[in-house]
Enzyme design. Structure first.
Site, short mmCIF file in Angstrom:
data_model
loop_
_atom_site.label_atom_id
_atom_site.label_comp_id
_atom_site.label_asym_id
_atom_site.label_seq_id
_atom_site.Cartn_x
_atom_site.Cartn_y
_atom_site.Cartn_z
N ASP A 30 38.22 -27.22 9.44
CA ASP A 30 36.94 -27.38 9.38
C ASP A 30 36.49 -26.29 8.54
O ASP A 30 36.92 -24.74 8.42
CB ASP A 30 35.29 -27.16 10.14
CG ASP A 30 34.85 -28.16 9.70
OD1 ASP A 30 34.77 -29.10 10.43
OD2 ASP A 30 33.70 -27.26 9.37
N LYS A 202 33.45 -52.09 5.34
CA LYS A 202 32.91 -50.71 5.70
C LYS A 202 31.68 -50.79 5.49
O LYS A 202 30.41 -50.50 5.99
CB LYS A 202 33.36 -49.78 6.02
CG LYS A 202 32.73 -47.96 6.44
CD LYS A 202 32.40 -48.02 7.74
CE LYS A 202 31.72 -46.82 8.02
NZ LYS A 202 30.42 -47.34 9.22
N ARG A 209 23.07 -55.06 8.21
CA ARG A 209 22.05 -53.74 8.74
C ARG A 209 20.95 -53.73 8.77
O ARG A 209 19.56 -53.92 8.41
CB ARG A 209 23.06 -52.74 10.33
CG ARG A 209 24.17 -54.18 10.27
CD ARG A 209 24.50 -52.96 11.63
NE ARG A 209 22.84 -52.49 12.76
CZ ARG A 209 23.02 -51.91 13.24
NH1 ARG A 209 24.23 -50.40 13.33
NH2 ARG A 209 22.44 -50.67 14.25
N ARG A 242 21.08 -69.55 16.59
CA ARG A 242 21.70 -69.28 15.10
C ARG A 242 20.40 -68.08 13.75
O ARG A 242 21.00 -68.13 13.03
CB ARG A 242 22.23 -70.04 14.34
CG ARG A 242 23.41 -71.32 14.47
CD ARG A 242 23.70 -71.80 13.95
NE ARG A 242 22.96 -72.84 14.29
CZ ARG A 242 23.46 -73.93 15.25
NH1 ARG A 242 23.13 -73.64 15.95
NH2 ARG A 242 21.54 -74.49 14.66
N CYS A 256 24.29 -42.94 7.86
CA CYS A 256 25.37 -44.87 7.37
C CYS A 256 24.37 -44.85 6.86
O CYS A 256 24.17 -45.45 5.60
CB CYS A 256 25.48 -44.47 8.37
SG CYS A 256 27.20 -43.89 9.07
N1 LIG Z 1 28.95 -39.98 11.90
C1 LIG Z 1 28.36 -41.31 12.12
O1 LIG Z 1 28.39 -42.08 13.28
C2 LIG Z 1 29.53 -41.97 11.38
C3 LIG Z 1 29.67 -42.86 11.55
C4 LIG Z 1 30.61 -43.91 10.54
C5 LIG Z 1 31.07 -43.20 9.63
N2 LIG Z 1 30.87 -41.57 9.42
C6 LIG Z 1 30.85 -41.20 7.60
O2 LIG Z 1 32.15 -40.67 8.77
C7 LIG Z 1 32.48 -39.43 7.58
C8 LIG Z 1 31.74 -37.39 8.77
O3 LIG Z 1 30.86 -37.59 9.34
P1 LIG Z 1 30.04 -37.43 10.28
O4 LIG Z 1 29.39 -38.12 10.16
O5 LIG Z 1 31.44 -36.45 10.90
O6 LIG Z 1 29.97 -36.10 9.42
P2 LIG Z 1 29.24 -34.27 10.00
O7 LIG Z 1 28.55 -33.39 8.90
O8 LIG Z 1 29.08 -34.08 11.38
O9 LIG Z 1 30.94 -33.29 9.78
C9 LIG Z 1 31.84 -33.19 8.89
C10 LIG Z 1 32.10 -32.22 8.28
O10 LIG Z 1 33.03 -32.18 7.60
C11 LIG Z 1 33.46 -30.41 7.98
N3 LIG Z 1 33.44 -30.50 5.76
C12 LIG Z 1 33.30 -30.61 4.82
N4 LIG Z 1 33.74 -30.69 4.03
C13 LIG Z 1 35.15 -29.96 4.03
C14 LIG Z 1 35.81 -29.38 3.26
N5 LIG Z 1 36.43 -29.62 2.51
N6 LIG Z 1 36.90 -29.33 4.81
C15 LIG Z 1 36.48 -29.18 5.82
N7 LIG Z 1 36.20 -28.88 6.56
C16 LIG Z 1 34.83 -29.76 5.39
C17 LIG Z 1 31.58 -30.06 7.51
O11 LIG Z 1 31.51 -28.87 8.16
C18 LIG Z 1 31.54 -30.30 9.41
O12 LIG Z 1 31.86 -30.46 9.99
C19 LIG Z 1 31.53 -39.37 6.96
O13 LIG Z 1 31.98 -39.83 5.98
C20 LIG Z 1 30.03 -40.57 7.42
O14 LIG Z 1 29.59 -41.42 6.32
C21 LIG Z 1 29.91 -41.45 10.56
#
Ligand SMILES: NC(=O)c1ccc[n+]([C@@H]2O[C@H](COP(=O)([O-])OP(=O)(O)OC[C@H]3O[C@@H](n4cnc5c(N)ncnc54)[C@H](O)[C@@H]3O)[C@@H](O)[C@H]2O)c1
Length: 422
Positions: A30, A202, A209, A242, A256
């Site tokens: 990260d 997705k 929603r 329904r 999201c």
């Molecule tokens: N949080 C949810 O409930 C959820 C649900 C479904 C999908 N998503 C999707 O999942 C993806 C991630 O979401 P999240 O909630 O985990 O985000 P987040 O911000 O919690 O985590 C992302 C992490 O990636 C790190 N990061 C950023 N750029 C980076 C890089 N180049 N190399 C390494 N690390 C890097 C950040 O420091 C952070 O810790 C998004 O596309 C989001 O839309 C999230």
């Protein structure tokens, strides 16, 4: 397998922990050093039930660790943010850096998975072109797939295991290989498809929603005009076998639902008309609630003190991303006639974490239930009433029982209930 997870946030870290607890060796990378330091001590910096216990166990067993750079592995899973830019177009810069950062460690035969919610074509075209530029033929040299998340914050570990998922490969072989990898811990069905179908799937889940919430918000605004209770309309209408009307509220937040529909709108602006309108309806709700607050406090001379309960984008989480309540607070603070005080033990928003609800209500002209956190369910309405200058509350979530609130002598207002015509 050895798996390298890029991005250890709400999605990446639980996914890494799941793989590490299912017989794989996982190294996480990260860009945030705090995340790396915490993980290597078996700790997490986000609030998610049971996650820290799972991480701690896997770190102790030596199957999970974090590093300040990626490492060679059999599979790479990219879980970086995919926000929107101010013009509502997708910001793929994190995906770009997340793919580029693994290139030096990538070998033929590796698996590359994108989990980040992404616009149609991101895996095949956007990621594919970065891999091609690096000298790989994604179809022949690698197994590349899109594998989106459907988890609910607060229940991530349970849902990672139990939910069904769709895996979209850039070819059939990639989809099969990635499906087998996820079978390590997924107990739900895993369906395979092509990458762009999975990306669109997705996006449509969250768009469905968002559009339905916009419909509920429109209903709430209609009912206020008609002197009807929208929550009753929804309750009774949903007895139809329904019909599944959603719930209104002060807006839609989170990383999201408030974001993903824009990926479709920006891809096809001429065609995505309902999706665009729904987004704008939901984005307009903080302003609607602001006007309501203005109206409810119009009899106050001088500065109007408003106590806001909850600031996160949904109940019982520590996540404020895209929270409509922040927008509402900005509107109130920009308007100099308001003074706001926020209470929320989940996050520290201008002192909200340690603030006592009854102290915050002291001298207030209105208490707004903005987020239905559990901690606000059984509050002492008598104490709130005694603390307030004008004893009235605005419930934006249908969370409190009107008769209980009113028994204590407070005026009860509900978003979507046209009972009080002021
Ligand atoms: N949080 C949810 O409930 C959820 C649900 C479904 C999908 N998503 C999707 O999942 C993806 C991630 O979401 P999240 O909630 O985990 O985000 P987040 O911000 O919690 O985590 C992302 C992490 O990636 C790190 N990061 C950023 N750029 C980076 C890089 N180049 N190399 C390494 N690390 C890097 C950040 O420091 C952070 O810790 C998004 O596309 C989001 O839309 C999230």
């Amino acid at each position: 397998m050895k798996i390298c997870v890029i991005g250890l946030g709400y999605i990446g870290l639980p996914t890494a922990a799941m793989f590490a607890s299912s017989g794989h060796t996982v190294v996480g990378f990260d860009v945030n050093k705090k995340v790396i330091e915490a993980l290597n001590q078996g700790k997490v910096i986000i609030e998610e039930p049971y996650l820290e216990e799972m991480v701690e166990k896997a770190v102790k067993q030596g199957t999970l660790r974090a590093s300040d750079k990626p490492e060679e592995a059999d599979a790479f899973i990219i879980c970086v943010p995919t926000p929107i830019l101010p013009d509502k177009s997708p910001d793929l810069s994190y995906v770009e850096s997340g793919v580029k950062v693994i290139i030096p460690y990538l070998k033929k035969g590796n698996i590359v998975i994108l989990e980040s919610t992404s616009p149609p074509g991101t895996t095949r075209d956007f990621m594919g072109s970065i891999l091609r530029e690096a000298g790989f033929n994604p179809e022949e040299d690698l197994y590349v797939a899109y594998c989106p998340e459907r988890v609910l914050p607060g229940k991530i570990l349970k849902e990672l295991r139990e939910n069904s998922r769709v895996v979209g490969g850039i070819n059939e072989k990639s989809a099969e290989v990635v499906k087998n990898l996820y079978k390590s811990f997924v107990e739900g069905e895993i369906y395979t498809s092509d990458a762009t179908t999975a990306e669109m799937c997705k996006l449509m889940e969250n768009t469905y929603r968002d559009v339905n919430i916009a419909l509920a918000n429109e209903l709430a605004m209609l009912c206020e005009k008609m002197g009807v209770n929208a929550w009753d309309v929804i309750r009774f209408a949903n007895k139809h076998p329904r019909v599944n009307l959603h719930m209104p509220g002060p807006g839609v937040g989170g990383h999201c639902i408030a974001v993903d529909p824009w990926f479709i709108v920006s891809n096809q602006p001429e065609t995505a008309k309902i999706i665009n309108l729904a987004r704008n309806t939901n984005d307009g709700m903080p302003h609607y609630v602001f006007e309501k607050i203005k109206n409810l406090t119009s009899d106050v001379d001088g500065v109007r003190k408003v106590c806001i309960l909850g600031v996160t984008y949904k109940p019982d989480v520590d996540d404020m991303r895209e929270s409509p309540i922040i927008e509402l607070i900005h509107l109130l603070t920009e308007d100099k006639i308001f003074e706001t005080v926020v209470v929320d033990s989940h996050v520290d928003y201008e002192g909200s974490k340690d603030r006592n609800l009854y102290d915050a209500a002291e001298g207030a002209h209105l208490v707004v239930l903005a987020v239905n956190h559990n901690e606000f369910k059984n509050v002492d309405f008598g104490r709130i009433k005694n603390a307030m200058k004008c004893p009235r509350v605005l419930d934006t979530r249908n969370f409190w029982d009107a008769s209980i609130v009113e028994k204590e002598g407070l005026e009860y207002h509900l978003l979507g209930w046209g009972r009080h015509k002021r």
